[in-house]
Design a protein around this motif. Structure first.
Motif, PDB file in Angstrom:
ATOM      1  N   PHE A  53       0.827  -1.208   0.000  1.00  0.00           N
ATOM      2  CA  PHE A  53       0.000   0.000   0.000  1.00  0.00           C
ATOM      3  C   PHE A  53       0.867   1.266   0.000  1.00  0.00           C
ATOM      4  N   ARG A  54       0.722   2.040  -1.033  1.00  0.00           N
ATOM      5  CA  ARG A  54       1.362   3.358  -1.183  1.00  0.00           C
ATOM      6  C   ARG A  54       2.879   3.320  -0.968  1.00  0.00           C
ATOM      7  N   LEU A  55       3.472   2.353  -1.626  1.00  0.00           N
ATOM      8  CA  LEU A  55       4.922   2.160  -1.512  1.00  0.00           C
ATOM      9  C   LEU A  55       5.704   3.430  -1.868  1.00  0.00           C
ATOM     10  N   ARG A  56       5.322   4.032  -2.982  1.00  0.00           N
ATOM     11  CA  ARG A  56       6.059   5.219  -3.447  1.00  0.00           C
ATOM     12  C   ARG A  56       6.054   6.327  -2.383  1.00  0.00           C
ATOM     13  N   GLU A  57       4.883   6.526  -1.795  1.00  0.00           N
ATOM     14  CA  GLU A  57       4.746   7.610  -0.805  1.00  0.00           C
ATOM     15  C   GLU A  57       5.562   7.306   0.456  1.00  0.00           C
ATOM     16  N   HIS A  58       5.598   6.043   0.857  1.00  0.00           N
ATOM     17  CA  HIS A  58       6.382   5.687   2.043  1.00  0.00           C
ATOM     18  C   HIS A  58       7.878   5.848   1.780  1.00  0.00           C
ATOM     19  N   VAL A  59       8.313   5.421   0.593  1.00  0.00           N
ATOM     20  CA  VAL A  59       9.738   5.544   0.275  1.00  0.00           C
ATOM     21  C   VAL A  59      10.103   7.034   0.174  1.00  0.00           C
ATOM     22  N   ALA A  60       9.192   7.816  -0.405  1.00  0.00           N
ATOM     23  CA  ALA A  60       9.452   9.266  -0.509  1.00  0.00           C
ATOM     24  C   ALA A  60       9.573   9.878   0.886  1.00  0.00           C
ATOM     25  N   ARG A  61       8.709   9.446   1.816  1.00  0.00           N
ATOM     26  CA  ARG A  61       8.784  10.014   3.173  1.00  0.00           C
ATOM     27  C   ARG A  61      10.079   9.606   3.860  1.00  0.00           C
ATOM     28  N   LEU A  62      10.508   8.357   3.620  1.00  0.00           N
ATOM     29  CA  LEU A  62      11.781   7.905   4.200  1.00  0.00           C
ATOM     30  C   LEU A  62      12.930   8.783   3.687  1.00  0.00           C
ATOM     31  N   LEU A  63      12.930   9.049   2.393  1.00  0.00           N
ATOM     32  CA  LEU A  63      14.016   9.857   1.827  1.00  0.00           C
ATOM     33  C   LEU A  63      13.931  11.306   2.322  1.00  0.00           C
ATOM     34  N   ASN A  64      12.718  11.783   2.543  1.00  0.00           N
ATOM     35  CA  ASN A  64      12.563  13.132   3.116  1.00  0.00           C
ATOM     36  C   ASN A  64      13.083  13.180   4.541  1.00  0.00           C
ATOM     37  N   ILE A  73      22.154   8.668   2.150  1.00  0.00           N
ATOM     38  CA  ILE A  73      21.789   7.254   1.978  1.00  0.00           C
ATOM     39  C   ILE A  73      22.271   6.822   0.597  1.00  0.00           C
ATOM     40  N   ASP A  74      22.713   5.579   0.508  1.00  0.00           N
ATOM     41  CA  ASP A  74      23.300   5.099  -0.757  1.00  0.00           C
ATOM     42  C   ASP A  74      22.265   4.642  -1.775  1.00  0.00           C
ATOM     43  N   TYR A  75      20.992   4.668  -1.427  1.00  0.00           N
ATOM     44  CA  TYR A  75      19.970   4.114  -2.315  1.00  0.00           C
ATOM     45  C   TYR A  75      18.909   5.158  -2.614  1.00  0.00           C
ATOM     46  N   GLY A  76      18.432   5.128  -3.866  1.00  0.00           N
ATOM     47  CA  GLY A  76      17.359   6.036  -4.272  1.00  0.00           C
ATOM     48  C   GLY A  76      16.012   5.335  -4.173  1.00  0.00           C
ATOM     49  N   SER A  77      14.967   6.032  -4.609  1.00  0.00           N
ATOM     50  CA  SER A  77      13.625   5.484  -4.405  1.00  0.00           C
ATOM     51  C   SER A  77      13.402   4.208  -5.214  1.00  0.00           C
ATOM     52  N   GLU A  78      13.938   4.153  -6.437  1.00  0.00           N
ATOM     53  CA  GLU A  78      13.741   2.932  -7.244  1.00  0.00           C
ATOM     54  C   GLU A  78      14.394   1.740  -6.572  1.00  0.00           C
ATOM     55  N   GLU A  79      15.646   1.955  -6.119  1.00  0.00           N
ATOM     56  CA  GLU A  79      16.386   0.849  -5.477  1.00  0.00           C
ATOM     57  C   GLU A  79      15.697   0.386  -4.193  1.00  0.00           C
ATOM     58  N   LEU A  80      15.234   1.348  -3.423  1.00  0.00           N
ATOM     59  CA  LEU A  80      14.580   0.970  -2.159  1.00  0.00           C
ATOM     60  C   LEU A  80      13.257   0.247  -2.419  1.00  0.00           C
TER      61      LEU A  80
END
Ligand SMILES: Cc1ncc(COP(=O)(O)O)c(C=O)c1O
Length: 305
Positions: A53-64, A73-80
């Motif tokens: 559920f809403r993977l993109r939004e969660h990964v975006a919040r982690l990166l924020n 962090i060594d990984y971007g949203s696609e990698e994560l």
């Protein structure tokens, strides 16, 4: 020392390690100073497909969160995102899950200069059911205030910030309640220890705005959209503490709590004292959404395979 939570592998910096080997050294900086960021994500199995559920939004919040603290962090949203899916596949899960990406400042000497420390990334996932065992809960208004945005960047989901939540949660549990609502430093309603809050009064759904110092909850945003589409009126505005006691319905919303009705606040009955019609309706709608039964919101679901 280990704990069995039904998972076999943990993703760590691009490799899979056996569950029991997913360990850190005692000189891991995050253990001392709370220098980690994390996410809580759910995946739902409908008997056929596993949807995140809403993977993109969660990964975006982690990166924020990483950005707000400048941790790197060594990984971007696609990698994560791929690593999260790979973790579910590697574990062979066919169940509803909780996913916990965790990025922490790693090994280092004593001290607060984390600039040269590696950000260690773990992805943990496990079968998961309900966060609250009961259908409706009893809460207190905590005597602790929510951390303010003038003290820490409150939009970041940082491990260290959660001592504030733990204080409120323990205060509630030790007094025989299920959870706590925290007010902000202005005394307005903020959120739960790990959930956002919504109230219903005269048919209108009310929820505190970001400016109240809440975490920008992904469930809250999703529900605002789903409820709006279902014809409910939703207002984001500051809420007085007293409105908690006069609301027709109150419920927590969040990844772990999903939609959890609050039946009593500080010993006072909310509305009828039963799960209300708005919460009931939203629970049904939300379950349909997360299980992939609503075309319009299938865009919020990432199939794992
Ligand atoms: C303090 C706090 N507020 C609100 C939420 C709800 O946010 P979300 O719906 O993104 O899980 C959480 C959970 O992550 C939280 O820890």
């Amino acid at each position: 020392m280990s704990i069995d939570l039904g998972a076999k592998y943990v993703w760590h910096n691009g490799e899979f390690v056996a569950w029991d080997d997913a360990r850190v050294h005692v000189m891991t900086n995050a253990l001392h100073y709370g220098t980690g960021v994390f996410e809580g994500i759910r995946a739902y199995y409908n008997g056929n497909q596993l949807y995140i559920f809403r993977l993109r939004e969660h990964v975006a919040r982690l990166l924020n969160s990483i950005k707000l603290y400048g941790f790197g962090i060594d990984y971007g949203s696609e990698e994560l995102s791929k690593a999260i899916k790979d973790t579910l596949i590697k574990n062979g899960f066919r169940a509803d899950l909780y996913i916990r990406p965790l990025a922490i400042k790693g090994l280092g000497p004593i001290g607060l200069d984390v600039r040269k420390l590696k950000t260690e990334v773990f992805i943990i996932a496990m079968p998961y059911g309900k966060y609250f065992e009961k259908e409706g809960i009893e809460v207190i208004v905590s005597s602790w205030r929510r951390l303010s945005g003038q003290t820490v960047p409150i939009l970041a989901k940082v491990t260290g910030h959660y001592v504030n939540s733990v204080l409120a949660k323990l205060e509630a549990l030790n007094r025989g309640f299920d959870d706590a609502i925290l007010l902000n430093e202005q005394g307005r309603v903020c959120e739960g220890s790990g959930e956002n809050i919504m109230a219903v009064k005269d048919g209108i759904i009310i929820t505190p705005p970001l400016s109240a110092g809440i975490l920008d909850g992904i469930t809250r945003r999703s529900l605002m959209e789903v409820a709006g589409d279902a014809g409910f009126r939703i207002v984001e505005r500051d809420m007085e503490r007293s409105e908690l006691y006069t609301a027709d319905e109150l419920f927590f919303v969040g990844t772990a709590a999903e939609i959890t009705p609050i039946l009593k606040v500080d010993g006072r009955t909310v509305g009828s004292g039963n799960v209300g019609p708005v919460a009931s309706k939203l629970k049904i709608l939300f379950t349909d959404v997360v299980k992939g039964r609503v075309d319009k919101y299938r865009k919020w679901l990432d199939p794992v395979w």
